[in-house]
Scaffold this active site. Structure first.
Site, mmCIF file in Angstrom:
data_model
loop_
_atom_site.group_PDB
_atom_site.id
_atom_site.type_symbol
_atom_site.label_atom_id
_atom_site.label_comp_id
_atom_site.label_asym_id
_atom_site.label_seq_id
_atom_site.Cartn_x
_atom_site.Cartn_y
_atom_site.Cartn_z
ATOM 1 N N ILE A 118 69.669 -5.017 -11.253
ATOM 2 C CA ILE A 118 68.246 -5.293 -11.534
ATOM 3 C C ILE A 118 68.093 -6.683 -12.140
ATOM 4 C CG2 ILE A 118 66.186 -4.545 -12.815
ATOM 5 C CD1 ILE A 118 67.337 -1.649 -12.589
ATOM 6 N N ASP B 298 75.598 -11.214 -20.303
ATOM 7 C CA ASP B 298 76.237 -9.987 -19.845
ATOM 8 C C ASP B 298 77.720 -10.119 -20.156
ATOM 9 O OD1 ASP B 298 77.545 -7.991 -18.202
ATOM 10 O OD2 ASP B 298 75.677 -7.808 -17.082
ATOM 11 N N ALA C 275 64.291 -0.863 -19.010
ATOM 12 C CA ALA C 275 65.648 -0.305 -18.879
ATOM 13 C C ALA C 275 65.651 1.112 -19.454
ATOM 14 C CB ALA C 275 66.663 -1.200 -19.561
ATOM 15 N N GLU D 115 60.246 10.454 -24.340
ATOM 16 C CA GLU D 115 59.320 10.441 -23.196
ATOM 17 C C GLU D 115 58.897 11.859 -22.859
ATOM 18 O OE1 GLU D 115 61.194 8.265 -20.006
ATOM 19 O OE2 GLU D 115 61.177 6.397 -21.131
ATOM 20 N N HIS E 257 57.297 5.077 -17.431
ATOM 21 C CA HIS E 257 58.611 5.119 -16.771
ATOM 22 C C HIS E 257 58.474 5.175 -15.246
ATOM 23 C CE1 HIS E 257 63.079 6.386 -17.417
ATOM 24 N NE2 HIS E 257 62.939 5.656 -16.320
ATOM 25 N N ALA F 125 61.106 2.852 -11.045
ATOM 26 C CA ALA F 125 61.674 3.167 -9.729
ATOM 27 C C ALA F 125 60.699 3.972 -8.873
ATOM 28 C CB ALA F 125 62.962 3.953 -9.910
HETATM 29 P P1 NAD Z 1 73.842 -2.248 -13.357
HETATM 30 O O1 NAD Z 1 74.951 -1.360 -13.766
HETATM 31 O O2 NAD Z 1 73.862 -2.850 -11.998
HETATM 32 O O3 NAD Z 1 73.680 -3.438 -14.407
HETATM 33 C C1 NAD Z 1 73.764 -3.266 -15.787
HETATM 34 C C2 NAD Z 1 74.422 -4.493 -16.357
HETATM 35 O O4 NAD Z 1 74.417 -4.383 -17.777
HETATM 36 C C3 NAD Z 1 75.903 -4.639 -15.926
HETATM 37 O O5 NAD Z 1 76.112 -5.902 -15.307
HETATM 38 C C4 NAD Z 1 76.674 -4.526 -17.230
HETATM 39 O O6 NAD Z 1 77.801 -5.390 -17.263
HETATM 40 C C5 NAD Z 1 75.611 -4.951 -18.235
HETATM 41 N N1 NAD Z 1 75.900 -4.499 -19.594
HETATM 42 C C6 NAD Z 1 76.501 -3.383 -20.021
HETATM 43 N N2 NAD Z 1 76.560 -3.370 -21.366
HETATM 44 C C7 NAD Z 1 75.969 -4.515 -21.790
HETATM 45 C C8 NAD Z 1 75.716 -5.080 -23.066
HETATM 46 N N3 NAD Z 1 76.103 -4.449 -24.181
HETATM 47 N N4 NAD Z 1 75.060 -6.275 -23.124
HETATM 48 C C9 NAD Z 1 74.677 -6.912 -22.000
HETATM 49 N N5 NAD Z 1 74.919 -6.438 -20.758
HETATM 50 C C10 NAD Z 1 75.545 -5.253 -20.664
HETATM 51 O O7 NAD Z 1 72.522 -1.389 -13.565
HETATM 52 P P2 NAD Z 1 71.063 -1.730 -13.025
HETATM 53 O O8 NAD Z 1 70.850 -1.031 -11.731
HETATM 54 O O9 NAD Z 1 70.819 -3.176 -13.113
HETATM 55 O O10 NAD Z 1 70.176 -0.942 -14.094
HETATM 56 C C11 NAD Z 1 70.142 -1.326 -15.463
HETATM 57 C C12 NAD Z 1 69.451 -0.231 -16.257
HETATM 58 O O11 NAD Z 1 68.087 -0.157 -15.874
HETATM 59 C C13 NAD Z 1 69.985 1.190 -15.953
HETATM 60 O O12 NAD Z 1 71.130 1.490 -16.724
HETATM 61 C C14 NAD Z 1 68.819 2.061 -16.299
HETATM 62 O O13 NAD Z 1 68.929 2.483 -17.639
HETATM 63 C C15 NAD Z 1 67.622 1.141 -16.148
HETATM 64 N N6 NAD Z 1 66.745 1.578 -15.059
HETATM 65 C C16 NAD Z 1 65.440 1.832 -15.348
HETATM 66 C C17 NAD Z 1 64.576 2.266 -14.348
HETATM 67 C C18 NAD Z 1 63.123 2.542 -14.639
HETATM 68 O O14 NAD Z 1 62.538 3.386 -13.981
HETATM 69 N N7 NAD Z 1 62.504 1.844 -15.565
HETATM 70 C C19 NAD Z 1 65.068 2.459 -13.040
HETATM 71 C C20 NAD Z 1 66.398 2.156 -12.775
HETATM 72 C C21 NAD Z 1 67.244 1.727 -13.794
#
Ligand code: NAD
Length: 302
Positions: free
Chosen positions: A150, A169, A226, A256, A277, A280
């Site tokens: 994302i 990251d 997130a 939530e 929320h 997605a």
């Molecule tokens: P992803 O796994 O592709 O990316 C997450 C990134 O965060 C990774 O590159 C990881 O290295 C990094 N990371 C982990 N710990 C970290 C830290 N302490 N500091 C900085 N970076 C760190 O996941 P994604 O698909 O990009 O999704 C990210 C988050 O978004 C998901 O975990 C989920 O919680 C959230 N999300 C929310 C919705 C929504 O409806 N709002 C939908 C999908 C995902």
């Protein structure tokens, strides 16, 4: 094979699963007590983010082989408890990234240009043109925390807005995009916008708190699409009231749906734009997520 879908799954994906010979499919949202009752009978459990797949639910699944998560975050599933019982957890990383990235940018613009407040004022017969001067995104700096699927989709789109992009990251050291990887303190110090795209883990819980907010620029805009729990909501509330934070765009909350207290405090502020929320929640993402999950499941059970 009995498969139970406990959160809404795309219709086409459900039909595809139904067509697999030998599959007996049930699809209905059951609250914990009722879900526990059917767990001994099912071999595959499919959820989105609403169902909390806790250790006791997993324990009750004596025949359970697979937990399918239609989406990315696994914070609603006790993965350790599943792994300890040899149960596979399958998710669909990347399939909803574009939708979340687009909502993130929507929240950034809504916060910068008072779109929600302007709408509410107009509907209430108020012409608040003079109060609603905002900011351009152009030329300003955005800090992306978490540069995964994302985070990268957000960066790709914000480059078209001619923003300067910083990212932090711990697992990504370099990128071929026009994005500067920095440490967290630099990101806090230099960003006009901070957008969060990390999973909720013990390390990211309350990552944005009173102390980290104090390191940010005055007038920063914070976006969280997130997970709730990554921001300390009380600290954010105080910073929004004091003006340290100019505005916040929130799609996710620690609890939530949010508690009445949150609704009356944080969500009542005029400089908060909030959505329930729905990061997605697009037809396109749900179809992509549903079909990908079902194809992965079919491979596992074939
Ligand atoms: P992803 O796994 O592709 O990316 C997450 C990134 O965060 C990774 O590159 C990881 O290295 C990094 N990371 C982990 N710990 C970290 C830290 N302490 N500091 C900085 N970076 C760190 O996941 P994604 O698909 O990009 O999704 C990210 C988050 O978004 C998901 O975990 C989920 O919680 C959230 N999300 C929310 C919705 C929504 O409806 N709002 C939908 C999908 C995902």
């Amino acid at each position: 094979m009995r498969i139970h879908i406990n959160d809404p799954l795309d219709k086409q994906a459900t039909e595809r699963l139904k067509s697999v010979p030998g599959v007996e499919l049930t699809s209905e949202h059951l609250e914990k007590e009722d879900l526990l009752k059917i767990m001994p009978e099912i071999e595959v459990l499919i959820v989105r983010s609403a169902t909390k797949v806790t250790a006791d639910i997993i324990e009750a699944g004596t025949k359970l082989k697979i937990i399918g998560r239609a989406g990315t975050g696994l914070d609603n599933i006790d993965v350790k408890a599943a792994e300890a019982k040899g149960i596979k957890v399958i998710n669909t990383p990347g399939a909803n990234s574009i939708s979340v990235a687009e909502l993130t940018i929507g929240l950034m613009i809504a916060c910068s240009r008072h779109i929600a407040r302007g709408t509410i004022d107009l509907k209430n017969g108020k012409w608040t043109k003079k109060e609603l001067e905002g900011h351009e995104l152009f030329g300003r700096t955005v800090g992306i925390i978490g540069f995964g699927n994302i985070g990268r989709e957000v960066a790709k789109r914000l480059l078209a807005f001619d923003m300067k992009i910083l990212a932090y990251d711990p697992f990504v050291k370099e990128t071929d995009m026009n994005v500067k990887m920095v440490d967290l303190d630099t990101l806090y110090k230099e960003s006009d916008y901070i957008t969060i795209h990390v999973p909720l883990t013990p390390e990211t819980k309350n990552l944005i708190n009173k102390e980290t907010i104090s390191k940010m620029k005055d007038g920063v805009i914070i976006i969280n699409a997130a997970r709730g729990g990554i921001i300390d909501e009380e600290a954010l509330y105080e910073a929004l009231v004091s003006g340290k934070v100019y505005a916040a765009g929130l799609d996710v909350f620690e609890v939530e749906p949010p508690t009445d207290e949150l609704r009356q405090k944080l969500l009542a502020l005029p400089n908060v734009v909030a959505t329930p929320h729905i990061g997605a929640s697009t037809f396109e993402a749900q179809e992509r997520v549903g079909m990908l999950l079902v194809e992965r499941l079919i491979k596992e059970i074939a």
